[in-house]
Design a protein around this motif. Structure first.
Motif, mmCIF file in Angstrom:
data_model
loop_
_atom_site.group_PDB
_atom_site.id
_atom_site.type_symbol
_atom_site.label_atom_id
_atom_site.label_comp_id
_atom_site.label_asym_id
_atom_site.label_seq_id
_atom_site.Cartn_x
_atom_site.Cartn_y
_atom_site.Cartn_z
ATOM 1 N N GLY A 167 49.364 68.604 19.387
ATOM 2 C CA GLY A 167 48.381 68.970 20.658
ATOM 3 C C GLY A 167 48.168 70.138 21.254
ATOM 4 O O GLY A 167 48.797 71.383 20.596
ATOM 5 N N PHE A 168 47.354 70.238 22.226
ATOM 6 C CA PHE A 168 47.428 71.626 22.829
ATOM 7 C C PHE A 168 47.183 71.541 24.393
ATOM 8 O O PHE A 168 46.795 70.168 24.808
ATOM 9 C CB PHE A 168 45.953 72.263 22.190
ATOM 10 C CG PHE A 168 45.039 71.531 22.115
ATOM 11 C CD1 PHE A 168 44.015 71.232 23.365
ATOM 12 C CD2 PHE A 168 44.615 70.887 20.947
ATOM 13 C CE1 PHE A 168 42.733 70.698 23.004
ATOM 14 C CE2 PHE A 168 43.435 70.146 20.793
ATOM 15 C CZ PHE A 168 42.627 70.070 21.777
ATOM 16 N N GLY A 169 47.198 72.624 25.355
ATOM 17 C CA GLY A 169 47.509 72.512 26.417
ATOM 18 C C GLY A 169 48.844 71.860 27.260
ATOM 19 O O GLY A 169 49.729 71.366 26.224
ATOM 20 N N ARG A 170 48.833 71.886 28.368
ATOM 21 C CA ARG A 170 50.313 71.333 28.796
ATOM 22 C C ARG A 170 50.294 70.464 29.874
ATOM 23 O O ARG A 170 49.163 70.620 30.696
ATOM 24 C CB ARG A 170 51.076 72.620 29.251
ATOM 25 C CG ARG A 170 51.715 73.590 28.129
ATOM 26 C CD ARG A 170 52.544 72.818 27.157
ATOM 27 N NE ARG A 170 53.077 73.708 26.253
ATOM 28 C CZ ARG A 170 52.574 73.792 24.833
ATOM 29 N NH1 ARG A 170 51.494 72.895 24.600
ATOM 30 N NH2 ARG A 170 52.924 74.488 23.993
ATOM 31 N N ILE A 171 51.043 69.587 30.192
ATOM 32 C CA ILE A 171 51.162 69.017 31.509
ATOM 33 C C ILE A 171 52.812 69.356 32.048
ATOM 34 O O ILE A 171 53.445 69.715 31.074
ATOM 35 C CB ILE A 171 50.974 67.410 31.475
ATOM 36 C CG1 ILE A 171 52.143 66.904 30.193
ATOM 37 C CG2 ILE A 171 49.625 67.023 30.938
ATOM 38 C CD1 ILE A 171 52.198 65.205 30.598
ATOM 39 N N GLN A 196 47.735 73.727 35.978
ATOM 40 C CA GLN A 196 46.805 74.675 35.737
ATOM 41 C C GLN A 196 45.699 74.055 34.889
ATOM 42 O O GLN A 196 44.185 74.310 34.763
ATOM 43 C CB GLN A 196 46.986 76.098 35.576
ATOM 44 C CG GLN A 196 47.793 76.866 36.545
ATOM 45 C CD GLN A 196 47.416 78.101 36.811
ATOM 46 O OE1 GLN A 196 47.091 78.984 35.691
ATOM 47 N NE2 GLN A 196 47.524 78.648 37.839
ATOM 48 N N GLU A 197 46.111 72.917 33.972
ATOM 49 C CA GLU A 197 44.988 72.240 33.195
ATOM 50 C C GLU A 197 44.030 71.424 34.162
ATOM 51 O O GLU A 197 43.007 71.131 33.725
ATOM 52 C CB GLU A 197 45.863 71.147 32.375
ATOM 53 C CG GLU A 197 46.812 71.940 31.493
ATOM 54 C CD GLU A 197 45.944 72.313 30.094
ATOM 55 O OE1 GLU A 197 44.699 72.094 30.177
ATOM 56 O OE2 GLU A 197 46.757 73.004 29.269
ATOM 57 N N PHE A 198 44.347 71.239 35.437
ATOM 58 C CA PHE A 198 43.368 70.440 36.263
ATOM 59 C C PHE A 198 42.536 71.499 37.087
ATOM 60 O O PHE A 198 41.891 70.842 38.200
ATOM 61 C CB PHE A 198 44.060 69.334 37.079
ATOM 62 C CG PHE A 198 44.964 68.554 35.856
ATOM 63 C CD1 PHE A 198 44.124 67.594 35.148
ATOM 64 C CD2 PHE A 198 46.225 68.451 35.637
ATOM 65 C CE1 PHE A 198 44.881 66.922 34.220
ATOM 66 C CE2 PHE A 198 46.972 67.717 34.831
ATOM 67 C CZ PHE A 198 45.974 66.771 34.007
ATOM 68 N N VAL A 199 42.534 72.524 37.020
ATOM 69 C CA VAL A 199 41.714 73.328 37.775
ATOM 70 C C VAL A 199 41.210 74.396 36.844
ATOM 71 O O VAL A 199 41.815 74.554 35.873
ATOM 72 C CB VAL A 199 42.714 74.156 39.011
ATOM 73 C CG1 VAL A 199 43.079 73.379 40.152
ATOM 74 C CG2 VAL A 199 43.876 74.825 38.199
ATOM 75 N N TYR A 200 39.993 75.161 37.251
ATOM 76 C CA TYR A 200 39.717 76.143 36.666
ATOM 77 C C TYR A 200 39.712 77.524 37.509
ATOM 78 O O TYR A 200 39.428 77.311 38.400
ATOM 79 C CB TYR A 200 38.157 76.099 36.165
ATOM 80 C CG TYR A 200 37.210 75.901 37.128
ATOM 81 C CD1 TYR A 200 36.557 76.842 37.660
ATOM 82 C CD2 TYR A 200 36.963 74.634 37.600
ATOM 83 C CE1 TYR A 200 35.447 76.590 38.542
ATOM 84 C CE2 TYR A 200 36.132 74.747 38.709
ATOM 85 C CZ TYR A 200 35.215 75.473 38.998
ATOM 86 O OH TYR A 200 34.187 75.324 40.113
#
Ligand code: NAD
Length: 539
Positions: free
Chosen positions: A464-468, A475-479
């Motif tokens: 996968g890609f990105g992180r939790i 920061q995955e949940f904000v821009y």
């Protein structure tokens, strides 16, 4: 080595072996994989239900995102007590839907979720705070000051798997909500009651209506959620489903964070403590009946200790007590669903056909979806057991010549979730860790960073890609949204109209300061700059 004697504790239970996901009259039925008794049912969401839920979530977004972060934090913090008050019910529910021992529901689902709430709520203000970028002379000279702010996306669709239902139904949702998004959760069709429990717990917080909603169903409901106008998808599941998710997300260019499968390697160096490492690797490969994205699915052991290590590993595995997870004296439950059992059996069958030897386990039982944990040798990369995600109780072991070979084989995988290195030499283990292609490497344990909510969790390649988790996960949940200020608001900017020869020369001279030209050139440029500075005060 002798044939294993795996103790089946739930010996009185007998049931048909065809437990499959079932839908009846628009209801999704949850079964206990140990007993095949029905756990309960939920209503399947229709396409229209999904669209209505997404519309509600959009309506709720302006209110929820405008609530000060401190208040959102205090609201969500209340979840810990609510979860704690229902801990026995939740542990039993997770155990009955997944088949895992209740203690695993406690240690690897409820405890990490409470830890997440504690860490996220204490860190959110820091992780979401606006940032001042480092000083940059040109921006300063041109009168600019800038900062980075972080804004929520809007509606986040969270699609989760069945293997750690409580952990995944809460983790991404908590981060998304703290960041100011509204959330629609679609739990796995195999664990709908845990999703329903999440809904009940969130409902007790009295968040603005539409802030957190749960929809139920299988892949078609997941697809309906992505097709509806969600602003971000947090998907946890298999690489195969991830491709379908990405294809649909591509239609609206919806951003996605992907937490996918793994084929984790454990590297056992010759100075590893044998007893502890064998016990640790057995746990790391078999906890949750091996149905962990970060299960040890390949073991590379130094040939110098291969024989005693494998003997101990087999002993550990043979000592495991299988049975219904509700029994506190059980180490391993059944697999969660028939589909997974078939994959595991298929991998083992194919490996054996290609020459692998099963040292222990590897058989189904007449009861439920139990599968005896297996240790195999004589395995190689031609076998799906060594390439694809098995997601079941199987530990293939390969003796390697040296560290080089171990690293090469461990990295020879399309996955890259986590790995572990087992050695008493910390410095050497860290050097090996540094060379492994994985989102996390654990020394003398495995995948424990999943329980450290301040650490980013995720992989590369097919993992996968990105992180939790951690700051990166939040920061995955904000821009990032940049705000640029002006220090001389009444003055015409040098790059505005009208263009003329003077301003051209000004910028021409400025360029030299961004090069490595000799100091003398830069000193000369200062006088050019001054001569061509076209300052005008406007009103
Ligand atoms: P899965 O991919 O079959 O399903 C995951 C979720 O996606 C479920 O809610 C399912 O209903 C939904 N889904 C299925 N088809 C869909 C489609 N076409 N469109 C949209 N949604 C769809 O995975 P699973 O069997 O539930 O879980 C096991 C997988 O999850 C394994 O590969 C495991 O490694 C992975 N996993 C990864 C992590 C991680 O953190 N990296 C954690 C847990 C599980």
């Amino acid at each position: 080595m002798s044939e294993p004697e795996v103790v089946i504790k739930a010996s009185s239970i007998s049931f048909p072996r065809d437990r499959k996901i079932s839908f009846t009259n628009g209801e999704l039925i949850s079964y206990d994989p140990a007993t095949l008794q029905e756990n309960g049912r939920v209503k399947v969401s229709s396409e229209e239900d999904v669209q209505v839920a997404v519309a509600h979530a959009h309506q709720a977004f302006p209110l929820w995102s405008s609530i000060p972060l401190g208040e959102r934090i205090s609201n969500l913090k209340r979840l810990s007590n609510l979860i704690y008050d229902d801990v026995e019910e939740i542990a039993a529910l997770v155990s009955r839907e997944c088949g895992k021992p209740k203690i695993e529901a406690l240690t690897s689902e409820i405890l990490p979720v409470l830890n997440m709430i504690s860490v996220y709520t204490s860190q959110a203000e820091k992780w979401l705070a606006a940032e001042k970028p480092p000083f940059f002379w040109l921006a300063w000279l041109l009168g600019k000051s800038a900062k980075i702010t972080y804004k929520p996306f809007g509606v986040v669709g969270v699609i989760t798997p069945w293997n750690y239902p409580f952990y995944y139904d809460f983790g991404p949702a908590l981060m998304a909500l703290l960041a100011g998004n509204t959330v629609i959760l679609k739990p796995s069709e195999y664990t709908p009651l845990v999703g329903k429990k999440a809904q009940e717990l969130f409902a007790k917080l009295n968040l603005p209506p539409g802030t957190f909603q749960v929809i139920h169903g299988a892949g078609d409901v997941g697809q309906a959620l992505i097709r509806a106008r969600v602003d971000k998808i947090a998907f946890t599941g298999s690489p195969k489903t991830a491709r379908a998710v990405l294809a649909t997300a591509a239609e609206r260019l919806t951003p996605v964070v992907m937490e996918l499968g793994g084929k984790d390697a454990a590297i056992v160096l010759e100075d590893a403590p044998l007893e502890t490492t064998a016990a640790g690797v057995a746990w790391a490969g078999l906890t949750s009946a091996g149905q962990v994205c970060a299960s040890v699915e390949r073991v590379y052991v130094s040939e110098k200790i291969a024989k005693p290590f494998i003997d101990r590993l087999v002993n550990n595995v043979q000592g495991l007590r299988m049975g219904q997870g509700l029994d506190p004296e059980v180490d391993m439950g059944p697999l969660t669903n028939e589909r997974q059992l078939e994959i595991v059996k298929g991998h083992l069958r194919q490996a054996v056909e290609h020459g692998a030897q099963v040292l222990t386990g590897g058989k189904t039982k007449d009861q439920g979806l139990f599968f005896e944990p297996a240790v195999l040798v004589g395995v190689d990369r031609s076998m799906s057991l060594m390439r694809e995600e098995t997601f079941g109780p199987a530990l293939p072991v390969v003796a390697v010549k040296d560290e080089e070979e171990a690293v090469r084989l461990a990295n020879d995988s399309s996955f890259g979730l986590t790995a572990s290195v087992w050695s008493l030499n910390r410095e050497r283990a860290e050097k090996v860790a540094q060379r492994l292609r994985a989102g996390a490497v654990t020394i003398n344990d495995h995948a424990v960073s999943a329980g450290l909510p301040n650490m980013p969790w995720g992989g590369i390649g097919e993992s996968g890609f990105g992180r939790i988790h951690g700051r990166q996960g939040m920061q995955e949940f904000v821009y990032p949204s940049v705000i640029v200020g002006e220090r001389f608001p009444r003055w015409k900017r040098l790059w505005w109209y009208p263009y003329n020869q003077k301003s051209y020369q000004f910028f021409r001279s400025l360029l030299v300061f961004l090069t490595n030209k000799p100091l003398l050139d830069k000193i000369r440029a200062i006088s050019h700059l001054w001569r061509n500075l076209d300052l005008r005060r406007l009103h």
